[in-house]
Design an enzyme around this catalytic site. Structure first.
Site, mmCIF file in Angstrom:
data_model
loop_
_atom_site.group_PDB
_atom_site.id
_atom_site.type_symbol
_atom_site.label_atom_id
_atom_site.label_comp_id
_atom_site.label_asym_id
_atom_site.label_seq_id
_atom_site.Cartn_x
_atom_site.Cartn_y
_atom_site.Cartn_z
ATOM 1 N N ASP A 66 0.577 -1.292 0.098
ATOM 2 C CA ASP A 66 -0.088 0.042 -0.094
ATOM 3 C C ASP A 66 0.739 1.106 0.139
ATOM 4 O O ASP A 66 2.102 0.991 0.385
ATOM 5 C CB ASP A 66 -0.925 0.010 1.147
ATOM 6 C CG ASP A 66 -2.119 1.018 0.948
ATOM 7 O OD1 ASP A 66 -2.185 1.652 0.095
ATOM 8 O OD2 ASP A 66 -3.008 0.928 1.931
ATOM 9 N N CYS B 237 -6.209 -21.520 20.150
ATOM 10 C CA CYS B 237 -6.998 -21.945 21.346
ATOM 11 C C CYS B 237 -6.662 -23.311 21.686
ATOM 12 O O CYS B 237 -7.239 -23.516 22.958
ATOM 13 C CB CYS B 237 -8.391 -21.799 20.878
ATOM 14 S SG CYS B 237 -8.727 -19.659 20.614
ATOM 15 N N CYS C 215 -13.521 -22.132 21.339
ATOM 16 C CA CYS C 215 -13.003 -22.145 19.923
ATOM 17 C C CYS C 215 -11.875 -23.402 20.001
ATOM 18 O O CYS C 215 -11.313 -23.409 21.102
ATOM 19 C CB CYS C 215 -12.205 -20.899 19.423
ATOM 20 S SG CYS C 215 -11.507 -20.837 17.942
ATOM 21 N N CYS D 51 -9.355 -23.476 17.463
ATOM 22 C CA CYS D 51 -8.397 -23.084 16.348
ATOM 23 C C CYS D 51 -6.819 -23.391 16.803
ATOM 24 O O CYS D 51 -6.941 -24.035 18.205
ATOM 25 C CB CYS D 51 -8.694 -21.711 15.980
ATOM 26 S SG CYS D 51 -7.872 -20.483 17.128
ATOM 27 N N ASP E 7 -3.293 7.179 -3.574
ATOM 28 C CA ASP E 7 -4.590 8.085 -3.596
ATOM 29 C C ASP E 7 -4.889 9.130 -2.757
ATOM 30 O O ASP E 7 -4.121 9.279 -1.903
ATOM 31 C CB ASP E 7 -5.726 7.207 -3.933
ATOM 32 C CG ASP E 7 -5.395 6.114 -2.707
ATOM 33 O OD1 ASP E 7 -4.517 5.915 -2.038
ATOM 34 O OD2 ASP E 7 -6.612 5.673 -2.005
HETATM 35 N N1 GUN Z 1 -6.157 1.803 3.112
HETATM 36 C C1 GUN Z 1 -7.249 1.849 3.916
HETATM 37 N N2 GUN Z 1 -8.157 2.910 3.379
HETATM 38 C C2 GUN Z 1 -7.307 3.275 2.183
HETATM 39 C C3 GUN Z 1 -7.428 3.809 1.106
HETATM 40 O O1 GUN Z 1 -8.517 4.637 0.962
HETATM 41 N N3 GUN Z 1 -6.394 4.032 0.017
HETATM 42 C C4 GUN Z 1 -5.085 3.460 0.281
HETATM 43 N N4 GUN Z 1 -4.588 3.431 -0.491
HETATM 44 N N5 GUN Z 1 -5.077 2.389 1.400
HETATM 45 C C5 GUN Z 1 -6.011 2.370 2.463
HETATM 46 ZN ZN ZN Z 2 -9.569 -19.619 18.484
#
Ligand code: GUN
Ligand code: ZN
Length: 648
Positions: free
Chosen positions: A92, A280, A275, A277, A127
């Site tokens: 990201d 757990c 749970c 898993c 963005d």
């Molecule tokens: N992570 C959570 N929301 C967003 C978003 O709107 N844009 C980007 N690039 N990462 C995010």
């Molecule tokens: Zn669990």
């Protein structure tokens, strides 16, 4: 180019495969957030893969870039070595940090170049995060800036590019943003929704997902930024979300919040081992309360991740079973906010119309919204058209849709033309001719398990004493078959297909239509969903009688010889002709001269055929030409028979 391939589907939801330089991502998939700083990573990357079956993950390029030491290492070693993960990694861009802190010190070009340099498999455009509270002008500016940056990014990114879809609370902006993202993005990433997720504003989320949906290129995977709670996966998948990401498994763990597909539970309130898993089983939840903070956080992060991973698996299974609405409704029972979101979805039934499958194996009632699913709404709309010009239907309360209702021929149904009968079903009165079709034919609801009122004998006034039982049965059968064929092909063609000589075979056990024959030759087989499937002979007749483009999907000339001999029609060789066909429809596959090559069952909707560059558009049911002979058949002398075994 995105090589995304659709393998199975239920409406917009799909089991798909996205190839990346580090292997395929099988969707729907959860990409857990891997913290760029190993010290702050709750679960080691190696355990994600080995212990939880996580095949792909996401990390923040911005956080890496911001820390000089990590940045240098990432540039020297590459992202995968730095994080110790060798599967597909998405990164990201820092838009969320920009939003949270008010600024980031990096520009869109620089952070994209950085993602290129460190070997991200899917890079994300920087963005503008548009809040749902943004004023219209501000939201518009954010969308336009995001679009401009995305175009520049495309030119600077050879590999897969995730392009965010913004728009705040404005459906028109979401639509515009989704449209623009589809022009340049490989992954279409819905953004700006974290506040909606955190505040359980799922109805508003549904509005935005629906607004974007028609503009999202169907052949690209859709990502939902910040969706990382198991309550949400079935719901989001309904709208066609293929990828989820989140650090929630860890964030929730830090505040002793335990994730379940039915909701979040504070650790303090858990006194039973609810749970089993992998986390757990090591330390049961009730014992975790007394443990040191670090251990609690680690164990809860592991539990939360396991809950997410197994819910994504449930969603995948539901897609294969055609039961995603059932699962989404069951999950919506866990929280009214989710129910509110689902209510928005059913009100938007027409958004689902083009991808809603022709039928499903089962219709299982799960909630008060079940009777409003798009499949029901579509059935009722089509019923309105079907009834036109058919004379009045008289309501007959005696036939109820109970198990076995169709086992006996409804003798009272055959009385006096032009009177026709319809009867109560859970979705309202339905003509008897159509009772075997989805969703009524395989409806499973509570009414079937309630005591039915006794069935009375047919009203003597309705029975023509001059008519024998056999004559009545014959008349009902003609009416029944004509009704079903009209449902599929329209009245004119149905009449032509019903020409004399049509034989009807019913199931001895259930009385349901099973097969139609013409002069003893198989003509249609009737599937369990009540829909007749034409044999090759019938398909040729339908092709002759049904004007083009109806019922058809085009096959490019290059692929015609293959399809004609029974090979699967791949999307890149198909072209839509009749836009009213649906996933699951039986289609006439024709070459550019409208020559019938084969009969296929569609996996893609017409709006998707030709757009996916990879994968199947239709599987073949019957075809014009036998496959070419094998070498062994053509030249048996090359394959001498083995000597006979010695006599005993
Ligand atoms: N992570 C959570 N929301 C967003 C978003 O709107 N844009 C980007 N690039 N990462 C995010
Ligand atoms: Zn669990």
């Amino acid at each position: 180019m995105t090589g995304f391939e659709l393998l199975f589907r239920d409406g917009y939801a799909r089991i798909g495969r996205l190839p990346t330089p580090h292997g395929n991502i099988e969707t729907p998939a959860l990409l857990p957030v891997l913290h760029p700083d190993q010290e702050r990573q709750a679960i080691p990357a190696s355990e994600l893969a080995a212990g939880f079956g996580v095949k792909a993950a996401i990390s923040s390029a911005y956080i890496l870039w911001r820390q000089p030491e990590l940045r240098a290492r990432a540039e020297a070693e590459g992202l995968h070595r730095l994080l110790g993960f060798d599967g597909p990694l998405m990164t990201d861009s820092g838009a969320f940090q920009q939003h949270a802190y008010g600024h980031v010190e990096v520009g869109p070009e620089e952070i994209l170049e950085f993602q290129n340099r460190i070997g991200s498999d899917i890079a994300t455009v920087l963005d503008i995060f548009v809040e749902s509270t943004a004023a219209p002008e501000e939201a518009q500016r954010g969308v336009e800036e995001t679009i401009a940056r995305s175009k520049v990014a495309r030119g600077a990114r050879p590999g897969l590019l995730a392009v965010p879809v913004q728009g705040g609370a404005y459906p028109e902006l979401r639509y515009r943003s989704a449209h623009a993202a589809s022009e340049v993005g490989d992954v279409l990433a819905i953004g700006g929704v974290v506040p909606l997720l955190e505040q359980y504003r799922f109805a508003e989320l549904a509005v935005q997902l629906l607004a974007a949906r028609p503009a999202l290129a169907p052949e690209r995977p859709v990502h939902l930024f910040g969706a990382g709670h198991p309550v949400l996966f079935a719901f989001a998948a309904l709208f066609g979300v293929d990828l989820f990401d989140s650090s929630s498994y860890h964030k929730f763990a830090r505040r002793d919040a335990v994730m379940f597909p039915e909701g979040t539970v504070p650790l303090d309130s858990i006194r039973e081992s609810i749970c089993d898993c992998r986390a757990c089983r090591e330390v049961p939840l009730p014992e975790l309360r007394g443990r040191p903070v670090a251990e609690r956080e680690h164990q809860l992060a592991r539990h939360n991740l396991a809950a997410c991973v197994s819910e994504v698996a449930r969603v995948r299974q539901a897609i294969r079973d055609g039961a995603l609405w059932e699962l989404a409704e069951q999950r919506a029972a866990g929280h009214p906010a989710l129910f509110a979101g689902l209510r928005v979805a059913v009100r938007g039934a027409r958004w689902f119309a083009t991808v809603e499958p022709e039928s499903r194996d089962q219709f299982r009632w799960c909630s008060p919204l079940s009777g409003l699913r798009p499949g029901v709404i579509r059935f009722l709309a089509r019923l309105g058209v079907w009834k036109q010009g058919r004379g009045p239907y008289r309501y007959h309360p005696r036939v109820r849709l109970t198990p076995g209702a169709l086992r006996t021929v409804p003798s009272h149904a055959s009385t006096g033309e032009p009177i026709a009968w319809e009867t109560a079903t859970p979705i309202g009165p339905v003509p008897l001719e159509l009772l075997e079709l989805y969703p009524v034919g395989n409806w499973m609801g509570p009414e079937q398990y309630e005591p039915a009122p006794p069935r009375s004998a047919p009203d003597p006034a309705e029975v023509d004493p001059a008519e024998t039982e056999a004559q009545r049965l014959e008349r009902w059968t003609q009416r029944h078959v004509a009704g079903v064929l009209t449902w599929c092909y329209g009245a004119t063609l149905a009449e032509q297909l019903m020409e004399p000589g049509l034989g009807v075979v019913r199931s001895a056990r259930s009385g349901r239509l099973r097969r139609l024959e013409r002069d003893g030759v198989p003509w249609f087989t009737v599937r369990n969903d009540g829909l007749p499937q034409p044999t090759w002979a019938a398909a040729r007749e339908i092709h002759r009688l049904l004007p083009t483009p109806r019922g058809r999907v085009g096959v490019l000339a290059d692929a015609a010889p293959f399809v004609e001999s029974g090979r699967t029609l791949f999307s890149s060789f198909g072209r839509p002709l009749d836009p009213s066909l649906l996933p699951g429809s039986v289609a006439l596959l024709v070459d550019p001269e409208d020559r019938l090559l084969a009969v296929g069952r569609l996996l893609l909707s017409p709006s998707e055929i030709g757009r996916f560059q990879r994968g199947v558009a239709a599987t073949i049911l019957s075809h014009a030409r036998a496959p070419p002979p094998t070498l062994e058949e053509e030249a048996p002398e090359l394959f001498p028979l083995p000597p006979d075994p010695p006599a005993p």
